[in-house]
Scaffold this motif. Structure first.
Motif, short mmCIF file in Angstrom:
data_model
loop_
_atom_site.label_atom_id
_atom_site.label_comp_id
_atom_site.label_asym_id
_atom_site.label_seq_id
_atom_site.Cartn_x
_atom_site.Cartn_y
_atom_site.Cartn_z
N GLY A 68 0.81 -1.21 0.00
CA GLY A 68 0.00 0.00 0.00
C GLY A 68 0.85 1.26 0.00
O GLY A 68 2.07 1.21 0.09
N ARG A 69 0.15 2.42 -0.08
CA ARG A 69 0.83 3.72 -0.12
C ARG A 69 0.74 4.39 1.24
O ARG A 69 -0.22 4.23 1.97
N GLY A 70 1.74 5.22 1.51
CA GLY A 70 1.71 6.05 2.72
C GLY A 70 1.94 5.26 3.99
O GLY A 70 2.33 4.10 3.96
N LEU A 71 1.69 5.93 5.12
CA LEU A 71 1.89 5.30 6.42
C LEU A 71 0.60 5.15 7.20
O LEU A 71 0.56 4.47 8.21
N ASP A 72 -0.48 5.81 6.74
CA ASP A 72 -1.74 5.79 7.48
C ASP A 72 -2.40 4.43 7.42
O ASP A 72 -2.42 3.77 6.39
N ARG A 73 -2.95 4.04 8.56
CA ARG A 73 -3.75 2.82 8.68
C ARG A 73 -5.08 3.22 9.31
O ARG A 73 -5.12 4.14 10.13
N PRO A 74 -6.17 2.54 8.96
CA PRO A 74 -7.47 2.96 9.50
C PRO A 74 -7.60 2.68 10.99
O PRO A 74 -7.07 1.70 11.50
N GLY A 75 -8.30 3.57 11.67
CA GLY A 75 -8.57 3.43 13.09
C GLY A 75 -10.07 3.29 13.31
O GLY A 75 -10.86 3.23 12.37
N GLN A 76 -10.46 3.27 14.58
CA GLN A 76 -11.85 3.15 14.95
C GLN A 76 -12.68 4.27 14.32
O GLN A 76 -12.27 5.42 14.35
N TYR A 77 -13.81 3.93 13.74
CA TYR A 77 -14.77 4.84 13.11
C TYR A 77 -14.29 5.46 11.79
O TYR A 77 -14.99 6.26 11.21
N ASP A 78 -13.10 5.10 11.29
CA ASP A 78 -12.67 5.57 9.97
C ASP A 78 -13.50 4.85 8.91
O ASP A 78 -13.84 3.67 9.06
N LEU A 125 -3.14 -4.78 -1.01
CA LEU A 125 -3.87 -6.00 -1.35
C LEU A 125 -3.20 -7.11 -0.56
O LEU A 125 -1.97 -7.25 -0.60
N ALA A 126 -4.00 -7.88 0.17
CA ALA A 126 -3.43 -8.93 1.02
C ALA A 126 -4.30 -10.17 0.98
O ALA A 126 -5.50 -10.10 0.75
N GLU A 127 -3.65 -11.29 1.23
CA GLU A 127 -4.34 -12.57 1.37
C GLU A 127 -4.46 -12.83 2.87
O GLU A 127 -3.45 -12.91 3.56
N VAL A 128 -5.69 -12.92 3.36
CA VAL A 128 -5.93 -13.04 4.80
C VAL A 128 -6.42 -14.45 5.11
O VAL A 128 -7.25 -14.99 4.38
N SER A 129 -5.90 -15.03 6.18
CA SER A 129 -6.36 -16.35 6.60
C SER A 129 -6.65 -16.33 8.09
O SER A 129 -6.03 -15.60 8.84
N GLY A 130 -7.64 -17.12 8.47
CA GLY A 130 -8.01 -17.20 9.88
C GLY A 130 -9.02 -18.31 10.07
O GLY A 130 -9.53 -18.88 9.10
N PRO A 131 -9.35 -18.60 11.32
CA PRO A 131 -10.32 -19.65 11.58
C PRO A 131 -11.73 -19.28 11.09
O PRO A 131 -12.05 -18.09 10.99
N ALA A 132 -12.52 -20.28 10.80
CA ALA A 132 -13.88 -20.05 10.29
C ALA A 132 -14.71 -19.21 11.25
O ALA A 132 -15.52 -18.40 10.82
N ALA A 133 -14.50 -19.38 12.55
CA ALA A 133 -15.27 -18.60 13.53
C ALA A 133 -15.01 -17.11 13.36
O ALA A 133 -15.90 -16.29 13.57
#
Length: 163
Positions: A68-78, A125-133
């Motif tokens: 991605g571009r820049g340094l900003d990452r989303p926070g709560q309520y963004d 763009l990312a490939e995310v993995s985690g448990p079904a729950a």
């Protein structure tokens, strides 16, 4: 005894350690960096293929496909615009892509997606993995359900110990 290959590699490692015991008092002058540059002041850079833990328990992970571009990452309520497709278990069947524009913590994204989005940069763009729950549950990050009408959290039902 150990095979010859193992003996050779062990000897080479011992020789390197013995040679490395002699430290130089002279500072290294071979560098392309400016003399006043401090690498600790630089933000970490993401690279394609980097894997990151997105949840505190380490069960939601992302692998960067496009940085991605820049340094900003989303926070709560963004407000974020997110597109994702789900893959279940060992299946190769991809569900139809979903795209939404929502506020972080608004209970409109699966928990795994929200955890990953909080660690992403604009255009990443990312490939995310985690448990079904984590894919089935909606985000509890909002907290509105926990608060009463006055906006306060309910009193704890755990008795407090007096000292």
């Amino acid at each position: 005894g150990p095979p010859a290959e193992q003996r050779r590699s062990a000897m080479a490692a011992d020789d390197a350690t013995a040679a490395g015991d002699e430290l130089s008092d002279v500072a290294s002058t071979v560098s392309e960096a400016p003399p006043d540059w401090n690498s600790d002041d630089e933000p970490p850079e993401d690279h394609i293929g980097d894997e990151h833990d997105c949840s505190r328990d380490g069960r939601v992970k992302k692998v960067i496909v496009r940085v991605g571009r820049g340094l900003d990452r989303p926070g709560q309520y963004d407000i974020v615009r997110v597109r994702w497709s789900a893959l279940s278990g060992g299946s190769t069947d991809v569900a139809e892509a979903q795209e939404i524009e929502a506020s972080m913590g608004e209970d409109r994204m699966p928990l795994a997606v929200e955890f990953a989005v909080k660690t992403m940069r604009l255009g990443e763009l990312a490939e995310v993995s985690g448990p079904a729950a984590y894919a089935a549950a909606l985000s509890p990050l909002c907290g509105r359900r926990l608060r009463g009408r006055d906006g306060r959290l309910p009193r704890s039902k755990v008795p407090r110990r007096r000292r």
